[in-house]
Write an enzyme that holds these catalytic residues in place. Structure first.
Site, PDB file in Angstrom:
ATOM      1  N   ALA A  67       0.833  -1.213   0.000  1.00 24.52           N
ATOM      2  CA  ALA A  67       0.000   0.000   0.000  1.00 24.52           C
ATOM      3  C   ALA A  67       0.861   1.253   0.000  1.00 24.52           C
ATOM      4  CB  ALA A  67      -0.895  -0.001   1.232  1.00 24.52           C
ATOM      5  N   THR A  91      -3.389   3.953   1.158  1.00 26.57           N
ATOM      6  CA  THR A  91      -4.516   3.997   2.072  1.00 26.57           C
ATOM      7  C   THR A  91      -5.571   4.984   1.591  1.00 26.57           C
ATOM      8  OG1 THR A  91      -3.273   3.302   4.016  1.00 26.57           O
ATOM      9  CG2 THR A  91      -5.198   4.624   4.426  1.00 26.57           C
ATOM     10  N   ASN A 116       8.826   8.509   5.094  1.00 28.01           N
ATOM     11  CA  ASN A 116       7.666   9.257   4.605  1.00 28.01           C
ATOM     12  C   ASN A 116       6.773   9.672   5.748  1.00 28.01           C
ATOM     13  OD1 ASN A 116       4.684   8.054   4.423  1.00 28.01           O
ATOM     14  ND2 ASN A 116       6.138   6.325   4.461  1.00 28.01           N
ATOM     15  N   GLY A 119       0.849  11.129   5.349  1.00 30.52           N
ATOM     16  CA  GLY A 119      -0.361  11.494   6.098  1.00 30.52           C
ATOM     17  C   GLY A 119      -1.654  11.168   5.368  1.00 30.52           C
ATOM     18  N   PHE A 120      -1.662  10.033   4.662  1.00 31.16           N
ATOM     19  CA  PHE A 120      -2.885   9.557   3.983  1.00 31.16           C
ATOM     20  C   PHE A 120      -3.445  10.597   3.005  1.00 31.16           C
ATOM     21  CE2 PHE A 120      -4.218   6.548   7.722  1.00 31.16           C
ATOM     22  CZ  PHE A 120      -3.174   5.696   7.393  1.00 31.16           C
ATOM     23  N   ASN A 143      -6.654  -0.826   1.041  1.00 30.89           N
ATOM     24  CA  ASN A 143      -6.163  -0.511   2.378  1.00 30.89           C
ATOM     25  C   ASN A 143      -6.926   0.718   2.890  1.00 30.89           C
ATOM     26  OD1 ASN A 143      -4.380   1.005   4.254  1.00 30.89           O
ATOM     27  ND2 ASN A 143      -2.970  -0.689   3.897  1.00 30.89           N
ATOM     28  N   ASN A 176      -5.924  -0.499   8.180  1.00 31.58           N
ATOM     29  CA  ASN A 176      -4.589   0.015   8.507  1.00 31.58           C
ATOM     30  C   ASN A 176      -4.677   0.798   9.814  1.00 31.58           C
ATOM     31  OD1 ASN A 176      -2.087   1.185   8.613  1.00 31.58           O
ATOM     32  ND2 ASN A 176      -2.352   2.445   6.779  1.00 31.58           N
ATOM     33  N   SER A 179      -0.075   3.236  10.546  1.00 27.83           N
ATOM     34  CA  SER A 179       0.708   4.336   9.986  1.00 27.83           C
ATOM     35  C   SER A 179       1.119   5.265  11.120  1.00 27.83           C
ATOM     36  CB  SER A 179      -0.105   5.108   8.956  1.00 27.83           C
ATOM     37  OG  SER A 179       0.543   6.335   8.695  1.00 27.83           O
ATOM     38  N   ASN A 181       1.824   8.313  10.736  1.00 29.08           N
ATOM     39  CA  ASN A 181       1.638   9.699  10.306  1.00 29.08           C
ATOM     40  C   ASN A 181       0.239  10.269  10.507  1.00 29.08           C
ATOM     41  OD1 ASN A 181       4.365   9.725   9.361  1.00 29.08           O
ATOM     42  ND2 ASN A 181       3.680   8.509   7.596  1.00 29.08           N
ATOM     43  N   THR A 182      -0.643   9.511  11.141  1.00 32.30           N
ATOM     44  CA  THR A 182      -1.955  10.039  11.522  1.00 32.30           C
ATOM     45  C   THR A 182      -2.028   9.964  13.041  1.00 32.30           C
ATOM     46  OG1 THR A 182      -3.010   9.373   9.452  1.00 32.30           O
ATOM     47  CG2 THR A 182      -4.469   9.671  11.336  1.00 32.30           C
ATOM     48  N   LYS A 219      -3.280  -4.505   9.231  1.00 31.51           N
ATOM     49  CA  LYS A 219      -1.848  -4.247   9.000  1.00 31.51           C
ATOM     50  C   LYS A 219      -1.256  -3.629  10.256  1.00 31.51           C
ATOM     51  CE  LYS A 219       1.328  -2.000   5.775  1.00 31.51           C
ATOM     52  NZ  LYS A 219       1.423  -1.360   4.464  1.00 31.51           N
ATOM     53  N   ASN A 248       4.045  -2.461   8.704  1.00 31.15           N
ATOM     54  CA  ASN A 248       4.112  -1.098   8.176  1.00 31.15           C
ATOM     55  C   ASN A 248       5.522  -0.530   8.428  1.00 31.15           C
ATOM     56  OD1 ASN A 248       3.261   1.536   7.299  1.00 31.15           O
ATOM     57  ND2 ASN A 248       1.185   0.990   7.910  1.00 31.15           N
ATOM     58  N   THR A 249       5.691   0.767   8.308  1.00 32.67           N
ATOM     59  CA  THR A 249       6.998   1.418   8.524  1.00 32.67           C
ATOM     60  C   THR A 249       7.282   1.565  10.018  1.00 32.67           C
ATOM     61  OG1 THR A 249       5.877   3.545   8.411  1.00 32.67           O
ATOM     62  CG2 THR A 249       6.842   2.728   6.383  1.00 32.67           C
ATOM     63  N   GLY A 273      12.204   0.069   4.036  1.00 34.78           N
ATOM     64  CA  GLY A 273      13.346  -0.427   3.284  1.00 34.78           C
ATOM     65  C   GLY A 273      14.259  -1.311   4.121  1.00 34.78           C
ATOM     66  N   THR A 324       9.680  -0.111  -1.000  1.00 34.39           N
ATOM     67  CA  THR A 324      10.912   0.669  -1.109  1.00 34.39           C
ATOM     68  C   THR A 324      11.891   0.058  -2.114  1.00 34.39           C
ATOM     69  OG1 THR A 324      10.589   1.401   1.149  1.00 34.39           O
ATOM     70  CG2 THR A 324      12.805   1.678   0.238  1.00 34.39           C
TER      71      THR A 324
HETATM   72  C1  LIG Z   1       6.051   6.564   0.461  1.00 37.41           C
HETATM   73  C2  LIG Z   1       5.344   5.498   1.209  1.00 37.41           C
HETATM   74  C3  LIG Z   1       3.992   5.595   1.407  1.00 37.41           C
HETATM   75  C4  LIG Z   1       3.324   4.597   2.111  1.00 37.41           C
HETATM   76  N1  LIG Z   1       1.977   4.700   2.279  1.00 37.41           N
HETATM   77  C5  LIG Z   1       1.313   3.717   2.922  1.00 37.41           C
HETATM   78  C6  LIG Z   1      -0.080   3.771   3.072  1.00 37.41           C
HETATM   79  O1  LIG Z   1      -0.737   4.702   2.590  1.00 37.41           O
HETATM   80  N2  LIG Z   1      -0.692   2.770   3.745  1.00 37.41           N
HETATM   81  C7  LIG Z   1      -0.010   1.710   4.265  1.00 37.41           C
HETATM   82  O2  LIG Z   1      -0.621   0.816   4.861  1.00 37.41           O
HETATM   83  N3  LIG Z   1       1.322   1.625   4.114  1.00 37.41           N
HETATM   84  C8  LIG Z   1       1.990   2.589   3.473  1.00 37.41           C
HETATM   85  N4  LIG Z   1       3.340   2.503   3.325  1.00 37.41           N
HETATM   86  C9  LIG Z   1       4.047   1.349   3.931  1.00 37.41           C
HETATM   87  C10 LIG Z   1       4.284   0.232   2.926  1.00 37.41           C
HETATM   88  O3  LIG Z   1       3.071  -0.274   2.442  1.00 37.41           O
HETATM   89  C11 LIG Z   1       5.091  -0.902   3.583  1.00 37.41           C
HETATM   90  O4  LIG Z   1       4.319  -1.509   4.600  1.00 37.41           O
HETATM   91  C12 LIG Z   1       6.387  -0.414   4.182  1.00 37.41           C
HETATM   92  O5  LIG Z   1       6.985   0.584   3.392  1.00 37.41           O
HETATM   93  C13 LIG Z   1       7.393  -1.556   4.396  1.00 37.41           C
HETATM   94  O6  LIG Z   1       7.721  -2.161   3.173  1.00 37.41           O
HETATM   95  P1  LIG Z   1       9.073  -1.768   2.339  1.00 37.41           P
HETATM   96  O7  LIG Z   1      10.206  -1.828   3.305  1.00 37.41           O
HETATM   97  O8  LIG Z   1       9.130  -2.779   1.243  1.00 37.41           O
HETATM   98  O9  LIG Z   1       8.869  -0.385   1.820  1.00 37.41           O
HETATM   99  C14 LIG Z   1       4.034   3.488   2.633  1.00 37.41           C
HETATM  100  C15 LIG Z   1       5.406   3.392   2.412  1.00 37.41           C
HETATM  101  C16 LIG Z   1       6.077   4.367   1.707  1.00 37.41           C
HETATM  102  C17 LIG Z   1       7.552   4.237   1.482  1.00 37.41           C
END
Ligand SMILES: Cc1cc2nc3c(=O)[nH]c(=O)nc-3n(C[C@H](O)[C@H](O)[C@H](O)COP(=O)(O)O)c2cc1C
Length: 376
Positions: A67, A91, A116, A119-120, A143, A176, A179, A181-182, A219, A248-249, A273, A324
């Site tokens: 997502a 999302t 990042n 913020g949705f 999502n 979700n 995150s 960021n919310t 998630k 998630n991150t 990443g 990433t």
């Molecule tokens: C720029 C960016 C925007 C993201 N936006 C969302 C999001 O809107 N909703 C969500 O559930 N995860 C979001 N993620 C998280 C990814 O879906 C993923 O769970 C996370 O980056 C870990 O995977 P990766 O290491 O392969 O990036 C975002 C990640 C990045 C880098």
């Protein structure tokens, strides 16, 4: 070609603009039927079928796009043509919103990472549902997140509104709650708050599509303590949740090569990443130990290579997601990962189903000796 010519150009631009341009170009090219057909053929060349049955669906392969890349469901067909087994859009929130002020997306090349705090930002569930209502060939998960201006007390209603709208079209739906960021969102991961939220969303999905409601997943964040992770696993079993996405991150900035001053200048946000790899794998292992094969686990977080895919599958993931590494490696990534997975399955004479959860200390001889060679 991407890494030698396109990426250096894109990396000269601010990260979010580069994403907009690259994704726009991909969609424009794929709108030409002959280009899309050529790309589809290239993406599947030399990749044996990796059909993965999970969540009541048949994924062409278990490598999905996570997502956040296609937040508004504008390019999932173009992304699917690159060889992803499915695309998770969003999302998406019940009401459209602009997200946080720019800049809000940053590269950490020394760490093969991103930070990042988007913020949705998204068009809202109405617009996204319209895009999903058209016939499609790519499997699409949706999502869902909480609209920022909606307070915590009304969070359930907000998610339910989105679920009712996308329920008829989504192949699977993700709640979700992870995150960073919310504000307050991750508090919804506490099981006393998560259980009623998931039950309400599931009811909405059943109402939206009574004949065959889409699968429901949650998630989660990599920053939860062990007890909280296990509690979510228990709750998933108790309510019969279809799946969990881990993870998630992270808000952590530990063990990075990027210097402290640059990190400070970047500021708050979720780190994704390579640095997330170990943490996400640990969460996955904990969940697998708790839920075994009774809840579908989707791995995300630092998956970059064929070995990462293999590790997550052996740790219990039925499906994996990348984000990433797609930015760093480019459009050839899904094909490369699928090919690498097929190679490992054939080298170890095993099927995808058998490999899932077969353990990190996977011994190929044990698989070979347990079945006759002709069955391989
Ligand atoms: C720029 C960016 C925007 C993201 N936006 C969302 C999001 O809107 N909703 C969500 O559930 N995860 C979001 N993620 C998280 C990814 O879906 C993923 O769970 C996370 O980056 C870990 O995977 P990766 O290491 O392969 O990036 C975002 C990640 C990045 C880098």
């Amino acid at each position: 070609m991407y890494r030698r010519f396109i990426k250096p150009l894109l990396f000269l631009m601010p990260a979010e603009r580069a994403h907009r341009i690259a994704f726009g170009l991909l969609r424009a090219l794929m709108a030409l039927p002959f280009v899309a057909a050529l790309v589809r053929r290239w993406a599947s060349r030399g990749v044996p079928p990796l059909t993965t049955r999970a969540l009541g669906l048949e994924f062409p392969n278990p490598i999905l796009l996570a997502a956040g890349f296609d937040k508004n469901a504008e390019g999932f067909e173009a992304l699917g043509a690159l060889g992803f087994g499915g695309v998770e859009v969003g999302t998406v929130t019940a009401e459209g919103q602009p997200g946080n002020p720019l800049p809000r997306l940053f590269r950490l090349p020394a760490d093969r990472a991103l930070v990042n705090r988007m913020g949705f930002n998204n068009d809202g569930v109405e617009r996204v549902a319209e895009r999903l209502a058209r016939p499609r060939r790519t499997l699409v998960g949706v999502n869902l997140g909480k609209t920022r201006k909606v307070d915590d007390e009304h969070a359930i209603e907000d998610y339910v509104k989105s679920a009712l709208r996308v329920g008829p079209y989504a192949d699977y739906v993700v709640v979700n709650v992870s995150s960073p960021n919310t504000p307050g969102l991750r508090g919804l991961q506490a099981t006393e708050r998560l259980r009623p939220l998931l039950l309400a969303v599931r009811e909405a999905l059943t109402q939206a599509r009574p004949e065959r409601p889409p699968a429901l997943l949650v998630k989660i964040a990599p920053d939860l303590g062990e007890d909280a992770i296990l509690a979510i696993g228990d709750m998933a079993l108790e309510i019969g949740l279809d799946g969990i996405i881990a993870t998630n991150t992270t808000t952590s900035r530990e063990e990075l090569r990027t210097d402290a001053r640059s990190l400070e200048a970047i500021g708050a946000g979720g780190l994704s990443g390579a640095p997330l790899k170990a943490k996400s794998l640990t969460v996955l292992e904990l969940l697998r130990a708790r839920v075994h094969d009774r809840v579908v686990l989707i791995a995300a977080g630092g998956i970059e290579t064929e070995d990462d895919v293999w590790d997550r599958i052996r740790a219990g993931a039925t499906l994996v997601q990348v984000y990433t590494s797609f930015v760093y490696e480019g459009p050839g990534l899904p094909r490369k990962l699928a090919k690498g997975l097929a190679d490992r399955l054939s080298a170890y004479c095993t099927t995808l189903e058998e490999a899932v959860g077969s353990g990190r200390s996977f011994d190929p001889r044990s698989v070979r000796s347990s079945r006759p060679p002709s069955a391989a």
